[in-house]
Design a protein around this motif. Structure first.
Motif, short mmCIF file in Angstrom:
data_model
loop_
_atom_site.label_atom_id
_atom_site.label_comp_id
_atom_site.label_asym_id
_atom_site.label_seq_id
_atom_site.Cartn_x
_atom_site.Cartn_y
_atom_site.Cartn_z
N LEU A 92 -4.19 -9.36 -34.02
CA LEU A 92 -4.60 -8.15 -33.32
C LEU A 92 -5.82 -7.56 -34.02
N PHE A 93 -6.76 -7.08 -33.24
CA PHE A 93 -7.94 -6.45 -33.81
C PHE A 93 -8.51 -5.46 -32.80
N ARG A 94 -9.40 -4.62 -33.28
CA ARG A 94 -10.02 -3.59 -32.46
C ARG A 94 -11.53 -3.76 -32.45
N ASP A 95 -12.14 -3.24 -31.40
CA ASP A 95 -13.60 -3.25 -31.28
C ASP A 95 -14.00 -2.02 -30.48
N TRP A 96 -15.26 -1.67 -30.55
CA TRP A 96 -15.75 -0.50 -29.87
C TRP A 96 -16.89 -0.90 -28.93
N THR A 97 -16.88 -0.31 -27.75
CA THR A 97 -17.89 -0.60 -26.74
C THR A 97 -18.51 0.70 -26.24
N MET A 98 -19.73 0.60 -25.76
CA MET A 98 -20.44 1.75 -25.20
C MET A 98 -20.36 1.68 -23.68
N GLU A 99 -19.93 2.76 -23.07
CA GLU A 99 -19.85 2.84 -21.62
C GLU A 99 -20.16 4.26 -21.19
N GLY A 100 -21.22 4.39 -20.42
CA GLY A 100 -21.61 5.73 -19.96
C GLY A 100 -22.02 6.65 -21.09
N GLY A 101 -22.59 6.11 -22.15
CA GLY A 101 -23.00 6.94 -23.28
C GLY A 101 -21.87 7.37 -24.18
N LYS A 102 -20.67 6.86 -23.94
CA LYS A 102 -19.51 7.22 -24.75
C LYS A 102 -18.96 5.97 -25.43
N VAL A 103 -18.37 6.17 -26.58
CA VAL A 103 -17.79 5.07 -27.35
C VAL A 103 -16.31 4.96 -26.99
N HIS A 104 -15.91 3.76 -26.62
CA HIS A 104 -14.52 3.50 -26.27
C HIS A 104 -13.99 2.40 -27.19
N ASP A 105 -12.81 2.63 -27.71
CA ASP A 105 -12.20 1.60 -28.54
C ASP A 105 -11.33 0.71 -27.69
N SER A 106 -11.32 -0.56 -28.01
CA SER A 106 -10.56 -1.55 -27.25
C SER A 106 -9.70 -2.36 -28.22
N HIS A 107 -8.51 -2.72 -27.77
CA HIS A 107 -7.59 -3.54 -28.55
C HIS A 107 -7.56 -4.95 -27.97
N PHE A 108 -7.51 -5.92 -28.85
CA PHE A 108 -7.49 -7.31 -28.43
C PHE A 108 -6.38 -8.06 -29.18
N VAL A 109 -5.83 -9.04 -28.51
CA VAL A 109 -4.83 -9.91 -29.11
C VAL A 109 -5.25 -11.35 -28.84
N GLY A 110 -5.24 -12.16 -29.88
CA GLY A 110 -5.62 -13.56 -29.75
C GLY A 110 -4.48 -14.47 -30.17
#
Length: 341
Positions: free
Chosen positions: A298-316
């Motif tokens: 499990l890990f996290r990453d951050w993306t930019m959408e609409g000028g805002k930072v959103h955190d996302s969770h991923f599972v591999g």
């Protein structure tokens, strides 16, 4: 006078008139049955991940309708950095197993304000819905397993479709959860390696071991080996022996009791010559890896959408039924579920 008149009827049921004592089932049919029986799997509530974890059935036209999730009889490891969602993942698995009427055993570590030498050699045991205020300071890993947190997840899962869900109330479901707290690695070994009838009762389908890596690293710190000669095996050799014993015991427990053992583990930073700093599981011995059937990261990453930072969770899926290599990665979201007013 024949054999039967002297010895009597064969009590082992081998004295049958038919030449076929058992129904003939091909290996392909038996394997297909294991992959299509929903009772053999514990769902993660992520449909795409569940289907990917079911490597028994073929990816044909019935792949979407086949069950999926973690398979019983295996040892599964879920590792990742703090805040990646390991405890939430374990709580979701627990809620899905309780909803089917199964029993779940949750084993977590303890945090004490007193030194470990003053801890009595006992195991703190309490039901998750009967945790007193004096025990609330004990935490499982970095995130405490509060009764309200589990209850909210169970309530949210009531509306999700499940063909084998049992008609049990929320109180009846949570009563099927046994919560153990082990302050040291010795307590954990005594709890799971020689389980009593009350430790893992009949009908248990899931055992969650939280922060096992913390107990191992506390018992066997990662320090330099002493240069002077010493009698007997060193700390690294003793650590390896204990890990071999623990993983082999968990494998036998999962196979003999037909349940799934899920280990929530932390990560460490390892320096590599070609790749630099790399995150690896906190327990990374070779014998330990051989005993793990399935491993998720499990890990996290951050993306930019609409000028805002959103955190996302991923599972591999890093390992599936003994086969290594990250094959697929899935995104998921952790929602803050609140009780209805």
């Amino acid at each position: 006078m024949d054999y039967r008149s002297i010895r009597g009827k064969d009590i082992s049921s081998l004295d049958l008139a038919s030449t076929h004592r058992l129904p003939t089932v091909s290996a392909a049919q038996a394997l297909e049955h294991l992959g299509t029986d929903p009772r053999r799997f514990i769902s993660t509530s992520l449909g795409a991940l569940d289907r990917a974890l079911n490597d028994v059935v073929s990816r044909g036209e019935h792949a979407l309708s086949s069950p999926g999730g973690f398979q019983k009889g295996q040892v599964v490891e879920i590792w990742g950095p703090p805040g990646s969602g390991k405890t939430t993942f374990g709580i979701q698995l627990t809620a899905n197993a309780l909803r089917r009427g199964d029993k779940v055993v949750w084993v977590g570590s303890c945090c004490f304000s007193c030194p470990p030498s003053s801890i009595r050699p006992r195991i703190w045991i309490c039901s998750v819905l009967r945790v007193t205020k004096s025990l609330m300071r004990f935490t499982d890993g970095f995130h405490p397993l509060f009764p309200s947190r589990l209850r909210e997840v169970i309530e949210a899962a009531q509306d999700s479709p499940d063909e084998i869900a049992a008609s049990l109330s929320i109180t009846e479901q949570t009563d099927n959860l046994l919560h153990f707290r082990t302050p040291t690695l010795a307590h954990l070994i005594g709890l799971l390696c020689k389980p009593a009838a009350t430790t893992i009762p009949s009908g248990t389908s899931l055992v969650v071991v939280d922060t096992l890596s913390s107990l191992v690293n506390y018992a066997f710190p990662r320090n330099f080996e002493p240069r002077h000669a010493q009698k007997g095996p060193g700390p690294s050799a003793r650590r390896l022996q204990v890990l071999q014993f623990v993983i082999s015991t968990l494998q036998k427990l999962a196979a003999a009791r037909d349940l799934c053992v899920v280990i929530l583990s932390q990560c460490v930073t390892k320096m590599q010559l070609d790749h630099g700093a790399t995150l690896t599981p906190a327990i990374n011995a070779g014998s330990w890896d051989q005993g793990i059937a399935t491993r998720l990261v499990l890990f996290r990453d951050w993306t930019m959408e609409g000028g805002k930072v959103h955190d996302s969770h991923f599972v591999g899926i890093q390992k599936l039924s003994g086969k290594g290599g990250i094959s697929q990665v899935f995104a998921f979201n952790i929602q803050a579920v609140r009780q209805k007013v």
